[in-house]
Design a protein around this motif. Sequence first.
Motif, PDB file in Angstrom:
ATOM      1  N   TYR A 637      15.931  54.182  38.244  1.00  0.00           N
ATOM      2  CA  TYR A 637      17.305  53.976  37.768  1.00  0.00           C
ATOM      3  C   TYR A 637      17.377  53.474  36.330  1.00  0.00           C
ATOM      4  O   TYR A 637      18.451  53.438  35.738  1.00  0.00           O
ATOM      5  CB  TYR A 637      18.021  52.956  38.647  1.00  0.00           C
ATOM      6  N   ASP A 664      23.033  51.016  43.609  1.00  0.00           N
ATOM      7  CA  ASP A 664      23.788  52.259  43.447  1.00  0.00           C
ATOM      8  C   ASP A 664      25.079  52.018  42.676  1.00  0.00           C
ATOM      9  O   ASP A 664      25.476  52.821  41.832  1.00  0.00           O
ATOM     10  CB  ASP A 664      24.138  52.852  44.825  1.00  0.00           C
ATOM     11  N   ARG A 668      26.057  53.848  39.322  1.00  0.00           N
ATOM     12  CA  ARG A 668      27.272  54.665  39.218  1.00  0.00           C
ATOM     13  C   ARG A 668      28.102  54.252  38.012  1.00  0.00           C
ATOM     14  O   ARG A 668      28.641  55.095  37.303  1.00  0.00           O
ATOM     15  CB  ARG A 668      28.110  54.516  40.493  1.00  0.00           C
TER      16      ARG A 668
END
Length: 856
Positions: A637, A664, A668
């Motif tokens: 990430y 996440d 995002r």
Amino acid sequence: MSRSRDRYNVKETEARWQAIWEDRGCFHAREDDARAKYYVLEMFPYPSGRIHMGHVRNYTLGDVVARYKRARGFNVLHPMGWDAFGLPAENAAIANKVHPARWTRENIAAMRTQLKAMGLSYDWRREIATCEPEYYRHEQKMFLDFLAAGLVYRKESWVNWDPVEHTVLANEQVIDGRGWRSGVPVEKRLLSQWFLKITEYADDLLAALKDLERWPERVRLMQENWIGRSEGMRLTFDVEGAEEGLEVFTTRPDTLFGASFCALSPNHPLAQRAAADNPALADFIAECNRMGTSEEAIETAEKKGFDTGMVALNPVRPDQRLPIYVANFVLMEYGTGAIFGCPAHDQRDLDFARKYDLPVVPVVLPPDADAADFAIGAEPYVGDGTLINSEWLDGLDVPAAKRAVAERLEAEGRGARTVSYRLRDWGVSRQRYWGCPIPIVHCPDCGAVPVPEAELPVTLPEDVDFDQPGNPLDRHPTWKHVDCPSCGTPARRETDTFDTFFESSWYFARFADPWSTDIGFKRAAADYWLPVDQYIGGIEHAVLHLLYSRFFTRALRRCGYVGVDEPFAGLLTQGMICHETYRDEKGDWLFPSEVTRLDDGRWVRAATGAPVTVGRVEKMSKSKKNVVDPEGIIATYGADTARLFMLSDSPPERDLEWTDAGVDGAWRYINRLWRMVIGAGLPPVGAPAPASFAPEVTAVRQVTHRTIAAVTDDLERFHFNKAVARIRELTNALGELAEGEGAGWALREGLETVVRLVNPMTPHLAEELWRALGHATMLVDTPWPEADPALLVEETATVAVQVNGKLRATLALAKDAPREEAEAAALADPAVQKFTAGKTIRKVIVVPNKIVNVVV
RNA sequence: GCCCCAGUGGCGGAAUUGGUAGACGCGCUUGACUCAAAAUCAAGUGCCGGAAACGGCGUGCUGGUUCGAGUCCGGCCUGGGGCACCA
């Protein structure tokens, strides 16, 4: 469109900006009197080989502060190094036949690479490793300076011995009677050790705590308790038939008339002397020293005593003869190692008196008790009250009685008011190889002789073996054999090394000037950079490292190294990283990476589909396997995602639960912001502002400027989670910005603001977007945004209207509308009238711009 | 035993001085896009009742102060941390 153009390429972007920062030396710090300095420091890591999530959180917090302060115009020092001496290196040497130096250096190299992938704004030129002679030579000099200044002594004393690590431990390193690393019960041993006189500063270390306003109250309290100041008296009891009296320490001289015995520590000189011709007593003393000091041992151990037959005379009543016991609960290290026992007003004394059938005479009467029938049962009375059974003290309260006894005995030369501390001197000798050699030579004629300055550093020999337990320095065939620097006769080098807390007690000063070779650091550099303005690390060092460093800085000041007493002006203690725990059917722990959650909510082993039990959320630990490796997260990430997640979910001082969902969410957001900026059709950089804006556009501009003000305030207070929330709110508002007069210009203003505000947290993304917005400059050189005061002004206020304290309506009123107007508007509101109809209005409370409360 | 801190939706957490409880995020529900999925976008989401309007309840428990309490005071419960033969 190709995939690479509509998706943020983390790997390439982060590596590119890291290279640019490094090539341009963006984070190199130089002394500069024109600017205010700001020194931000995170507790340096032990080079275990891999970074863990605790490191990621710690260094992210520090980096946000460093980048924010830099943008605010401060001259920022933000360094990193390695706390590189310590036992794991020796354990690795034993287990893997690798030299501790090599193991350590390889670990440092691996961890440096990992840290660099996080994009931290360190001045890497200042990197230090405490295991290198270039570093530790200076603390050998400091030790000798401390010795000359009278802050070091050598003493044979009863010390904590860790039977697994084969070394002595400081008091601070014994937790619940067990070694802080080995976890096994420590033993008592009588050894000659080097001590640093931290107790000389006990009062100062305690008093100065109140001025550490930017330290957490909790840490100050813990240090206060650790230092443990108590006011009392030293009293001399005459001993029947002896020249010398017995000195005791007490905090309750007021209870002297209630005394029924005296007790000595088993290691008290008088006890030792008495044991010389009393084998039974000698046996008793030996038994006491075998007893552990662990919690269980203390809880279960009976109060035991041995009557020496000696008799002490009560100084306030010389005709009262008190038996002198040796008792297992009296500590040699506290007070004078001897006490008088007043069973009526102390639990231990009472237990002891009941066991040996000694008198229990109450001398303090509780305020509500009757003197005629007051008696002590199973519990002593420890509160305030009126003195009884105490001749000339009768009728006084406890404080007055303390004063009266003190004045009388001081006048008679039988006692003196003193202060005792729980704090003991810091024993720094360790019987280990991988530490800084203590620069002393033991000569049979001259005693302990300092190694001459010209012969420093005393370096560790490379050729050592770890085949047998114990200290390899002591076994080395040649290293310890040297001639006495003073008289030249054959002598023995000190083979103990320093406690590793020695290195971490001054490293913050070395960062000010890591280049000097003749001295630890130049005084001018220390004067410029010290104290550390903001120190960040774990709460586990609340007393250990943080207390030693405060003492060490005072000692350095006494020797002319620095001009400050306190090393750390501000302290932020971060919470731990936690994670759910998982077990298989056999009850064995499983790594989070081994388990997976099915759509129906059940947890199973990813490989086999076997059911998994989800346990409570606990601190990440290798033993429970509930760990997530930062390297994998950063590789997948990116560093910015890990950094953003670390900041978003919890306040920094609180524990943080690591969740995939949270990661996440951060990921995002990063992609969403990237798409917003890349996809926006904006007026060019520097385009003049339109003459006017549509009202809804002005509203968004107000959000932009209020966010600047709020985020600035949040960062000043280290409310990073709130800062992130506010930046997201602004992002949401910008996403809803429709067409309107000046909308394009306002969108650029808003997006540039978001990028600048988010820069301390996700610096790679921010630099990338700043360039995508058309700027040729870099954000590292860009000042922090400033809010336009005109856009912070509110024209209307939303006023809540309550009837009898319950919310019934909200009104949009002009800012600072008169009370009468607010009251009238509230009473005219239909939703309010529903609840006031047919009732008498008794009172209306108006708080301008906030609330109207109608009481019926 | 002594000292300290914290209890707010399904979850992490917001709520400067007592003044609209639940910002922001996660999760969940529904819809759009898609052959489908992922991703993305839109709407909703404290609980109870109601189609809705709306009403009632609600910050560990309990009592109090106040026009008004998550916030202040008293008593308890639960969780966490520190110290602990310290005379």
